[in-house]
Motif scaffolding. Structure first.
Motif, PDB file in Angstrom:
ATOM      1  N   SER A 262       0.148   7.391  -0.447  1.00 56.05           N
ATOM      2  CA  SER A 262       0.448   7.053   0.870  1.00 56.05           C
ATOM      3  C   SER A 262      -0.045   5.717   0.893  1.00 56.05           C
ATOM      4  CB  SER A 262      -0.273   7.937   1.705  1.00 56.05           C
ATOM      5  OG  SER A 262      -1.767   7.890   1.495  1.00 56.05           O
ATOM      6  N   GLU A 266       2.636   2.478   2.316  1.00 58.21           N
ATOM      7  CA  GLU A 266       2.379   1.576   3.492  1.00 58.21           C
ATOM      8  C   GLU A 266       2.410  -0.020   2.821  1.00 58.21           C
ATOM      9  OE1 GLU A 266      -1.171   2.409   5.318  1.00 58.21           O
ATOM     10  OE2 GLU A 266      -0.667   4.356   5.740  1.00 58.21           O
ATOM     11  N   ASN A 269       6.210  -0.879   2.252  1.00 62.44           N
ATOM     12  CA  ASN A 269       7.008  -1.077   3.391  1.00 62.44           C
ATOM     13  C   ASN A 269       6.679  -2.251   4.009  1.00 62.44           C
ATOM     14  OD1 ASN A 269       8.572   1.440   4.826  1.00 62.44           O
ATOM     15  ND2 ASN A 269       6.996   2.289   3.436  1.00 62.44           N
ATOM     16  N   ALA A 270       5.159  -2.670   3.997  1.00 63.33           N
ATOM     17  CA  ALA A 270       4.804  -4.118   4.812  1.00 63.33           C
ATOM     18  C   ALA A 270       5.478  -5.136   3.805  1.00 63.33           C
ATOM     19  CB  ALA A 270       3.361  -3.905   4.600  1.00 63.33           C
ATOM     20  N   LEU A 277       8.881   3.872   6.510  1.00 62.05           N
ATOM     21  CA  LEU A 277       7.625   4.111   7.316  1.00 62.05           C
ATOM     22  C   LEU A 277       7.887   3.240   8.723  1.00 62.05           C
ATOM     23  CD1 LEU A 277       4.391   4.260   5.104  1.00 62.05           C
ATOM     24  CD2 LEU A 277       5.782   6.089   6.232  1.00 62.05           C
ATOM     25  N   HIS A 279       4.930   2.856  10.883  1.00 62.82           N
ATOM     26  CA  HIS A 279       3.625   2.420  11.089  1.00 62.82           C
ATOM     27  C   HIS A 279       2.685   2.696   9.961  1.00 62.82           C
ATOM     28  CE1 HIS A 279       4.553   1.493  15.362  1.00 62.82           C
ATOM     29  NE2 HIS A 279       5.154   2.821  15.463  1.00 62.82           N
ATOM     30  N   SER A 280       1.559   1.679  10.102  1.00 68.39           N
ATOM     31  CA  SER A 280       0.429   1.875   9.026  1.00 68.39           C
ATOM     32  C   SER A 280      -0.825   2.066   9.810  1.00 68.39           C
ATOM     33  CB  SER A 280       0.351   0.657   8.249  1.00 68.39           C
ATOM     34  OG  SER A 280      -0.591   0.556   7.429  1.00 68.39           O
ATOM     35  N   HIS A 281      -1.620   2.597   9.026  1.00 67.18           N
ATOM     36  CA  HIS A 281      -2.994   2.755   9.642  1.00 67.18           C
ATOM     37  C   HIS A 281      -3.751   1.455   9.609  1.00 67.18           C
ATOM     38  CE1 HIS A 281      -2.765   6.929  10.105  1.00 67.18           C
ATOM     39  NE2 HIS A 281      -2.457   6.933   8.966  1.00 67.18           N
ATOM     40  N   ASP A 282      -3.315   0.506   8.537  1.00 67.66           N
ATOM     41  CA  ASP A 282      -3.938  -0.673   8.401  1.00 67.66           C
ATOM     42  C   ASP A 282      -3.224  -1.777   9.428  1.00 67.66           C
ATOM     43  OD1 ASP A 282      -3.921  -3.592   7.157  1.00 67.66           O
ATOM     44  OD2 ASP A 282      -5.523  -2.526   5.907  1.00 67.66           O
ATOM     45  N   LEU A 285      -0.830  -4.358   7.713  1.00 62.43           N
ATOM     46  CA  LEU A 285       0.297  -3.852   7.230  1.00 62.43           C
ATOM     47  C   LEU A 285       1.290  -3.625   8.312  1.00 62.43           C
ATOM     48  CD1 LEU A 285      -1.204  -1.817   4.429  1.00 62.43           C
ATOM     49  CD2 LEU A 285      -0.294  -4.197   4.281  1.00 62.43           C
ATOM     50  N   ASP A 286       0.711  -2.852   9.486  1.00 62.07           N
ATOM     51  CA  ASP A 286       1.467  -2.476  10.598  1.00 62.07           C
ATOM     52  C   ASP A 286       2.145  -3.795  11.175  1.00 62.07           C
ATOM     53  OD1 ASP A 286       2.340  -0.168  12.329  1.00 62.07           O
ATOM     54  OD2 ASP A 286       1.066  -0.990  13.721  1.00 62.07           O
ATOM     55  N   MET A 289       5.305  -4.603   9.011  1.00 61.28           N
ATOM     56  CA  MET A 289       6.301  -3.749   9.248  1.00 61.28           C
ATOM     57  C   MET A 289       7.206  -3.982  10.568  1.00 61.28           C
ATOM     58  SD  MET A 289       4.490   0.001   8.364  1.00 61.28           S
ATOM     59  CE  MET A 289       3.643   0.377   6.610  1.00 61.28           C
TER      60      MET A 289
END
Length: 349
Positions: A262, A266, A269-270, A277, A279-282, A285-286, A289
């Motif tokens: 996982s 992320e 994808n970033a 993906l 979205h990211s929890h970071d 990185l979000d 994206m």
């Protein structure tokens, strides 16, 4: 007339002469003392001015020490100002000059330690080694000298010698467990006789018991044994070496393994390698994206810094030892958004 004029044999005349002589001698001594003090102050002011202008010569420090009885610690403090300016050669010259005039054993040992550490900081590793060995001849339990000798041996890639020194420090009740694990890893990494496969096996055995060598092990695998790395990807915490994974060449990435991870999903994808993906929890990185999905793509990427968990100093590049506190494997990687200066698929490795 005889009653008025004192004869030369009169005891009172002798007393007057003695008093007069004492007064004259005291006056001359006092006057000479004032004259000498004024000259000393004038000379000291000149030295102070030369220090402020950074023009003190090596012999001036000896002059301050021998003539003005300036405390030895104060002399060393003045000399250490060159270290703060990065003028290692000047500091070394001062320490060498002072060594010729200092006879006290404790002070000489302190001077030698300063000289050895200055040689080390200035990159004169062989000279630094010679100084610390000289200290250990008359002070074999000098912990500071042993620690720096270990660092010098490590810099000179004499890892077996460094491990011997670590054992000596252990006998002086200093915890060297991490150092010895780290040095064992370095001995294996730098053993050119062993094959890459054998080195991988030995490092893997250490890694299973001591996760602290994770980044060293991963760096080796990425360079010499990528199949093993991707086969065991689940055993690694990739967030601790996100910079390595970020700069990894596109052709070196096993995307089948990435899909099961996982965090790497992320990251890539970033990076723009994948688009599965949203979205990211970071946060960083979000944002990347979102930028990748934008029509007018902005040149953005991640930048990394390394913060020592021991002394809290920040560094732009990773090192196994902190340059400030010399602790081992204490760098934690931090990332933040920055403007991209490179093509998206370019690797910095």
């Amino acid at each position: 007339m005889d009653n008025i004029v004192l004869e030369y044999r009169d005891p009172l005349l002798g007393i007057i002469i003695i008093v007069a002589l004492i007064f004259i001698i005291s006056f001359i001594t006092y006057s000479y003392g004032i004259y000498k003090e004024r000259n000393a102050r004038k000379d000291y002011r000149k030295l102070s001015l030369r220090f402020e202008l950074g023009k003190l010569k090596e012999e001036d420090y000896v002059h301050l020490y021998k003539t003005y009885n300036l405390p030895f610690d104060s002399i060393l403090l003045l000399a250490s100002s060159f270290l703060h300016k990065g003028d290692y050669n000047k500091a070394i010259s001062v320490y060498l000059t002072l060594l010729e005039h200092v006879n006290d054993r404790v002070k000489k040992e302190e001077l030698l330690e300063l000289l050895g550490t200055t040689y080390f900081k200035g990159g004169f590793l062989q000279r630094s080694k010679e100084i610390f060995l000289r200290i250990l001849k008359f002070s074999p339990h000098n912990k500071n000298a042993l620690k720096y000798l270990l660092l010098v041996s490590e810099k000179l890639k004499d890892f077996k010698k460094a491990k011997e020194i670590a054992s000596c420090l252990e006998e002086l009740d200093i915890d060297m467990k991490i150092d010895k694990i780290y040095l064992d890893a370095l001995i294996i990494l730098n053993d050119s006789i062993l094959s890459f496969e054998r080195r991988t096996e030995l490092l893997y055995e250490i890694f299973k018991e001591h996760k602290i060598i994770e980044r060293i092990f991963v760096s080796f695998l990425i360079q010499f044994n990528k199949p093993f790395f991707w086969e065991h990807i689940k055993e690694f915490d990739c967030s601790k070496f996100i910079d390595i994974m970020w700069y990894l060449n596109f052709d070196d990435i096993d995307f089948n393994k990435v899909l099961d991870n996982s965090f790497l999903l992320e990251v890539y994808n970033a990076k723009g390698h994948l688009k599965n993906l949203e979205h990211s929890h970071d946060f960083d990185l979000d944002i990347l994206m979102l930028i990748n999905r934008h029509e007018h793509k902005i040149n953005a990427t991640l930048d990394f810094e390394f913060i020592c968990s021991s002394c809290k100093h920040s560094h732009p590049v990773f090192d196994t030892r902190c340059p400030h506190c010399h602790n081992i494997l204490t760098f934690n990687v931090k990332h933040h958004l920055t403007k991209s200066l490179y093509e998206s698929y370019q690797s910095l490795q």
